[in-house]
Design a protein around this motif. Structure first.
Motif, mmCIF file in Angstrom:
data_model
loop_
_atom_site.group_PDB
_atom_site.id
_atom_site.type_symbol
_atom_site.label_atom_id
_atom_site.label_comp_id
_atom_site.label_asym_id
_atom_site.label_seq_id
_atom_site.Cartn_x
_atom_site.Cartn_y
_atom_site.Cartn_z
ATOM 1 N N LYS A 68 14.319 49.916 20.825
ATOM 2 C CA LYS A 68 15.118 50.504 21.903
ATOM 3 C C LYS A 68 16.084 51.517 21.309
ATOM 4 C CE LYS A 68 18.205 47.925 24.064
ATOM 5 N NZ LYS A 68 18.748 46.910 25.012
ATOM 6 N N ILE A 69 16.183 52.657 21.956
ATOM 7 C CA ILE A 69 17.116 53.714 21.552
ATOM 8 C C ILE A 69 18.022 54.001 22.742
ATOM 9 C CG2 ILE A 69 17.348 56.101 20.762
ATOM 10 C CD1 ILE A 69 14.497 55.932 19.724
ATOM 11 N N VAL A 70 19.310 54.003 22.509
ATOM 12 C CA VAL A 70 20.268 54.257 23.588
ATOM 13 C C VAL A 70 21.158 55.426 23.203
ATOM 14 C CG1 VAL A 70 22.144 53.312 24.978
ATOM 15 C CG2 VAL A 70 20.269 51.818 24.250
ATOM 16 N N GLY A 71 21.286 56.383 24.118
ATOM 17 C CA GLY A 71 22.187 57.501 23.905
ATOM 18 C C GLY A 71 21.508 58.728 23.319
ATOM 19 N N TYR A 72 22.299 59.767 23.176
ATOM 20 C CA TYR A 72 21.815 61.045 22.640
ATOM 21 C C TYR A 72 21.504 60.892 21.161
ATOM 22 C CZ TYR A 72 21.948 65.965 21.249
ATOM 23 O OH TYR A 72 21.651 67.197 20.735
ATOM 24 N N ARG A 73 20.317 61.352 20.734
ATOM 25 C CA ARG A 73 19.882 61.203 19.349
ATOM 26 C C ARG A 73 19.173 62.474 18.878
ATOM 27 N NH1 ARG A 73 22.721 57.498 19.821
ATOM 28 N NH2 ARG A 73 22.402 55.303 19.272
ATOM 29 N N PRO A 74 19.190 62.739 17.572
ATOM 30 C CA PRO A 74 18.404 63.860 17.050
ATOM 31 C C PRO A 74 16.920 63.537 17.096
ATOM 32 C CG PRO A 74 19.391 62.619 15.251
ATOM 33 C CD PRO A 74 19.969 62.057 16.520
ATOM 34 N N TYR A 75 16.106 64.564 16.967
ATOM 35 C CA TYR A 75 14.662 64.373 17.029
ATOM 36 C C TYR A 75 14.179 63.384 15.983
ATOM 37 C CZ TYR A 75 9.672 65.190 16.693
ATOM 38 O OH TYR A 75 8.307 65.006 16.650
ATOM 39 N N SER A 87 23.814 50.083 30.202
ATOM 40 C CA SER A 87 24.952 50.685 30.901
ATOM 41 C C SER A 87 25.144 52.141 30.506
ATOM 42 C CB SER A 87 26.238 49.903 30.606
ATOM 43 O OG SER A 87 26.509 49.886 29.215
ATOM 44 N N ARG A 88 24.314 52.619 29.583
ATOM 45 C CA ARG A 88 24.359 54.009 29.129
ATOM 46 C C ARG A 88 22.966 54.614 29.198
ATOM 47 N NH1 ARG A 88 26.024 54.115 23.285
ATOM 48 N NH2 ARG A 88 25.968 56.362 23.634
ATOM 49 N N PHE A 89 22.934 55.906 29.470
ATOM 50 C CA PHE A 89 21.674 56.648 29.505
ATOM 51 C C PHE A 89 21.837 57.932 28.693
ATOM 52 C CE2 PHE A 89 22.288 54.435 33.587
ATOM 53 C CZ PHE A 89 21.279 53.505 33.479
ATOM 54 N N PRO A 90 20.722 58.432 28.146
ATOM 55 C CA PRO A 90 19.364 57.917 28.254
ATOM 56 C C PRO A 90 19.159 56.678 27.384
ATOM 57 C CG PRO A 90 19.409 59.754 26.725
ATOM 58 C CD PRO A 90 20.794 59.653 27.311
ATOM 59 N N ALA A 91 18.140 55.908 27.732
ATOM 60 C CA ALA A 91 17.719 54.768 26.929
ATOM 61 C C ALA A 91 16.198 54.733 26.948
ATOM 62 C CB ALA A 91 18.299 53.475 27.474
ATOM 63 N N LEU A 92 15.605 54.520 25.790
ATOM 64 C CA LEU A 92 14.155 54.499 25.682
ATOM 65 C C LEU A 92 13.713 53.215 25.001
ATOM 66 C CD1 LEU A 92 15.206 57.622 24.938
ATOM 67 C CD2 LEU A 92 12.752 58.028 24.850
ATOM 68 N N THR A 93 12.675 52.596 25.530
ATOM 69 C CA THR A 93 12.017 51.497 24.843
ATOM 70 C C THR A 93 10.620 51.965 24.467
ATOM 71 O OG1 THR A 93 11.163 50.515 26.898
ATOM 72 C CG2 THR A 93 13.338 49.776 26.111
ATOM 73 N N MET A 94 10.195 51.642 23.251
ATOM 74 C CA MET A 94 8.878 52.012 22.746
ATOM 75 C C MET A 94 8.169 50.775 22.232
ATOM 76 S SD MET A 94 9.682 55.402 20.429
ATOM 77 C CE MET A 94 10.585 56.813 21.068
#
Length: 262
Positions: free
Chosen positions: A210-217, A193-200
């Motif tokens: 899975k990472i959801v939301g704004y994150r540092p490098y 329900s939130r973006f961005p979201a990444l699955t690796m």
């Protein structure tokens, strides 16, 4: 994007880690993450592959509601964009939500899928350009004429990437809409329900992160190493010209992130 776009197709064919990036052209936090996301792809070029799925952030303003940020109408989106601009350092035209608010993000999502019917490279380039249109230039990307203009500019500069006649045909066709509907199914399947979201995940493996939301490098790199600890980055660049040449266009914040030593 870089003139030599073969590097993108190479990455998408030969990576040892697969990333699915759930996003939306109107998502300010996805734009805010571009410096970190671009840096990750630059540092691990040739070692990861990715695909984009469009999230359909705003179907329309009758049905959209974001209780976390207390947003249910266009004017309330402006302050959120101001926050994203302040936190990330990425330029954002937040006045768009006061002057000419987009009625939906669905048209832009469909346009990205229409470009993607030609290639992943075309989708990558079109998504970036449509983001620049709204985030940097304050254009209303809910309007079909704006989406067509973005396609025209990309095709004029890089005709080998986007065939304009086919793009215009696909923009009004059913295949792009069906591709977008499939993306929406995947969004629901993953409970996003939130973006961005990444699955690796490692290629060929089921488990991942899975990472959801704004994150540092650092968070992106840590997630990558959690599933592929043996993956080594390219030597860190200190050359601004090299980085700008690689992407063809880059904001000052993106260059700053790329040159920063962790």
């Amino acid at each position: 994007m870089a003139k030599d776009e073969n590097k993108f197709s190479d990455i998408q064919e030969a990576g040892s880690v697969e990333v699915v990036y759930y996003t939306d052209p109107l998502c300010c936090w996805s734009w805010a993450l571009e410096p970190q996301w671009r840096k990750l792809r630059f540092m691990y070029r040739g070692k990861i592959k990715w695909q984009y799925r469009m999230g359909g952030l705003i179907p329309n303003w009758d049905s959209f509601n974001d209780p976390m940020n207390a947003i249910s109408r266009p004017l309330q989106m402006g302050p959120l964009w101001m926050e994203a601009k302040y936190i990330s350092g990425m330029p954002l035209q937040d006045k768009l939500w006061y002057e000419d608010p987009p009625a939906s993000s669905f048209p832009a999502c469909i346009a990205v899928k229409a470009a993607g019917l030609q290639s992943g490279v075309a989708a990558e380039n079109y998504l970036r350009r449509v983001r620049e249109a709204v985030m940097l230039h304050g254009q209303n990307i809910a309007r079909w004429e704006v989406l067509q203009q973005v396609g025209e500019e990309l095709s004029e500069e890089n005709p080998e990437i986007l065939d304009l006649d086919r793009f215009q045909e696909d923009l009004s066709g059913q295949e792009a809409r069906h591709a977008f509907e499939e993306d929406l199914k995947q969004v629901r399947l993953h409970g996003l329900s939130r973006f961005p979201a990444l699955t690796m995940r490692r290629a060929g493996e089921d488990k991942g992160v899975k990472i959801v939301g704004y994150r540092p490098y650092q968070a992106l790199e840590e997630a990558l190493h959690a599933i592929a600890p043996d993956l080594q980055p390219a030597p860190h660049t200190t050359d601004e010209t090299e980085y700008r040449r690689y992407w063809h266009s880059a904001t000052a914040r993106e260059v700053e992130e790329a040159l920063k030593q962790e």
